[in-house]
Design an enzyme around this catalytic site. Structure first.
Site, PDB file in Angstrom:
ATOM      1  N   ASP A   1      -2.093   5.693  -5.152  1.00 35.83           N
ATOM      2  CA  ASP A   1      -2.170   4.647  -4.120  1.00 35.83           C
ATOM      3  C   ASP A   1      -2.440   3.269  -4.656  1.00 35.83           C
ATOM      4  O   ASP A   1      -3.448   2.795  -5.185  1.00 35.83           O
ATOM      5  CB  ASP A   1      -3.432   4.886  -3.478  1.00 35.83           C
ATOM      6  CG  ASP A   1      -3.689   4.272  -2.245  1.00 35.83           C
ATOM      7  OD1 ASP A   1      -3.078   3.655  -1.882  1.00 35.83           O
ATOM      8  OD2 ASP A   1      -4.938   4.610  -1.480  1.00 35.83           O
TER       9      ASP A   1
ATOM     10  N   ASP B   1       0.853  -1.274   0.074  1.00 36.42           N
ATOM     11  CA  ASP B   1      -0.239  -0.044  -0.118  1.00 36.42           C
ATOM     12  C   ASP B   1       0.912   1.255   0.309  1.00 36.42           C
ATOM     13  O   ASP B   1       1.404   1.654   0.997  1.00 36.42           O
ATOM     14  CB  ASP B   1      -0.745   0.078   1.357  1.00 36.42           C
ATOM     15  CG  ASP B   1      -1.841   1.161   1.247  1.00 36.42           C
ATOM     16  OD1 ASP B   1      -2.099   1.756   0.369  1.00 36.42           O
ATOM     17  OD2 ASP B   1      -2.404   1.308   2.634  1.00 36.42           O
TER      18      ASP B   1
END
Ligand SMILES: *[C@@H]1O[C@H](CO)[C@@H](O)[C@H](O)[C@H]1NC(C)=O
Ligand SMILES: *[C@@H]1O[C@H](CO)[C@@H](O)[C@H](O)[C@H]1NC(C)=O
Ligand SMILES: *[C@@H]1O[C@H](CO)[C@@H](O)[C@H](O)[C@H]1NC(C)=O
Ligand SMILES: *[C@@H]1O[C@H](CO)[C@@H](O)[C@H](O)[C@H]1NC(C)=O
Length: 421
Positions: free
Chosen positions: A299, A89
């Site tokens: 992201d 992430d």
């Protein structure tokens, strides 16, 4: 004896030597390090991992849906090592895994890490610089460094900051061990994680992130990723490289500046999106006024790309004109998404994302995503939100080798077939 100063300086020398030895043994053996990322099918996957509770102009909110859209990284934690798979992430910093005892935690298939069974585990105490690396720390009565991290998908992890030995295995099966890596031992983790996801590997820019800790040990504060497109056979892995050698070089590379975050939040990789071209029609990010620097966050923990309402509406209009099928209009569960009844990738337009200095061409396999809970429905992998900025999600990141170079403060993109090699 114990309080004698010479004893302490002796200890200090030992620990310094140990440190030097550790670091040099790593850099001598490995300039950098590449690991595999893999995916798991599960109907319980959820999207959107960005941290919430920040006053960030990019604090976008998207409906939570059942995407299988996460890329997992495997690591071994503790002594003896316990295998943990966490979501890679770039949108968050803290690496955490579920720890025993886990009160009210979501269901997980693999056994949880038990700190009591590891000889290398140590809790971080509250009044230390290590604990200050968290942006919100909580001191327990026992002076332990507690944390609560909430993500935009309303998932929450609560636990204590700890240090452990982490062992990674490279894509060529070479192991390395790294001592004293900070991670969150989560004792109360809730929300939309699936039962294969045992936590998160935080690759953001902040001081507590996995990247910030590994980069210096592996020859540089940089990493690159090559994510396979969503429709790829689940057996084919993606790649993540850390440190020296992870630079994205060669023909076809385009580069855009990383913009410092306007808020205290050190985490996100912000870049500037000037507009999007649908085949030959240019849509500026904003129809009037200047585009704010750093309006998009890259992201890897959020599957869809999320755009401000106005740009999204203009984009959907142009895409619709170029797909020779009727969009689905009678299914409220699809919300505002542009979807079609089809079993194949639609013969749709290419989109070009115009980042400052870097044009990224996306083809239909990066744009149109089958819905796991609705067989025969394919939707645009882009959604809307009411914020001024947006998120460049992992569907759109696929089939590009993307380099995040924190030393040069640039993000580089190279079109690459990530399913090969
Ligand atoms: C670390 O902190 C946790 C949570 O407060 C506690 O249960 C555990 O006993 C501590 N472990 C060690 C090794 O001190
Ligand atoms: C665990 O966290 C949830 C939400 O974050 C909270 O509602 C619950 O009370 C917590 N459980 C315990 C045992 O602390
Ligand atoms: C879309 O982009 C791909 C890859 O750059 C290119 O091969 C293809 O010709 C483009 N398609 C159209 C319709 O422009
Ligand atoms: C997305 O667009 C729809 C339709 O215009 C709107 O109803 C909805 O509120 C938007 N979503 C967000 C999060 O702004």
């Amino acid at each position: 004896m114990v309080s004698s100063p010479s004893f302490y300086s002796f200890l200090a020398i030992i620990s310094l030597l140990f440190h030097l030895f550790l670091i040099s043994s790593i850099t001598a053996k490995n300039d950098g390090f590449t690991v595999k990322l893999f995916r798991k099918a599960s109907p319980f996957s959820r999207s959107h991992l960005m941290r919430s509770s920040k006053n960030n102009p990019n604090d976008a909110h998207a409906p939570v849906r059942g995407y299988i859209g996460h890329y997992l990284m495997e690591l071994n934690i503790g002594t003896p090592p316990v295998k943990v798979s966490g979501i890679a992430d770039t949108g968050s910093d803290l690496t955490w895994t579920s720890c025993e005892p886990c009160v009210g935690c979501y269901k997980q298939i693999e056994p949880l890490f038990n700190p009591l069974k590891s000889s290398t585990y140590s809790n971080v105490s509250c009044n230390t610089p290590l604990c200050d690396k968290l942006d919100t720390k909580e001191c327990s009565p026992e002076k332990r460094c507690g944390y609560t991290y909430a993500y935009a998908s309303s998932s929450v992890t609560k636990g204590v900051l700890a240090q452990e030995t982490i062992t990674l295995t490279s894509n060529t099966n070479e192991p390395i061990s790294l001592n004293g890596i900070l991670f969150g031992c989560g004792h109360n983790n809730t929300g939309g994680f699936n039962d294969h996801e045992m936590g998160i590997i935080g690759l953001g820019r902040g001081p507590v992130s996995f990247l910030s800790q590994l980069g210096p040990l592996l020859g540089g504060l940089k990493f690159s990723q090559c994510l396979v497109p969503f429709l790829t056979d689940i057996k084919i892995s993606s790649k993540l490289s850390f440190g020296k050698g992870s630079e994205v070089l060669g023909q076809g590379v385009v580069t855009t500046p990383m913009v410092p975050s306007p808020t205290q939040d050190k985490t996100p990789y912000l870049v500037t999106l000037e507009g999007i071209t649908v085949e030959d029609t240019y849509l500026p990010f904003k129809t009037s006024g200047t585009v704010a620097k750093g309006n998009m966050m890259i992201d890897s923990g959020t599957p869809p790309t999320i755009l401000p309402n106005d740009l999204y509406d203009r984009l959907v209009n142009e895409v619709k004109k170029r797909v020779s099928m009727e969009p689905i209009t009678n299914d409220p569960s699809l919300g505002n998404q542009l979807c079609y009844h089809t079993n194949t990738s639609p013969n749709g337009p290419n989109l070009t994302f115009h980042f400052e200095g870097a044009n990224i061409v996306l083809t239909p396999i990066q744009i149109f995503i089958p819905q796991i809970e609705k067989v025969g429905v394919i939707c645009l992998g882009i959604t809307n939100n009411s914020a001024e900025g947006g998120i460049y999600g992992n569907f759109a990141q696929s089939n590009y080798l993307i380099g995040f170079d924190l030393e040069r403060e640039v993000v580089s993109f190279k079109p690459t077939d990530c399913t090969k090699g």
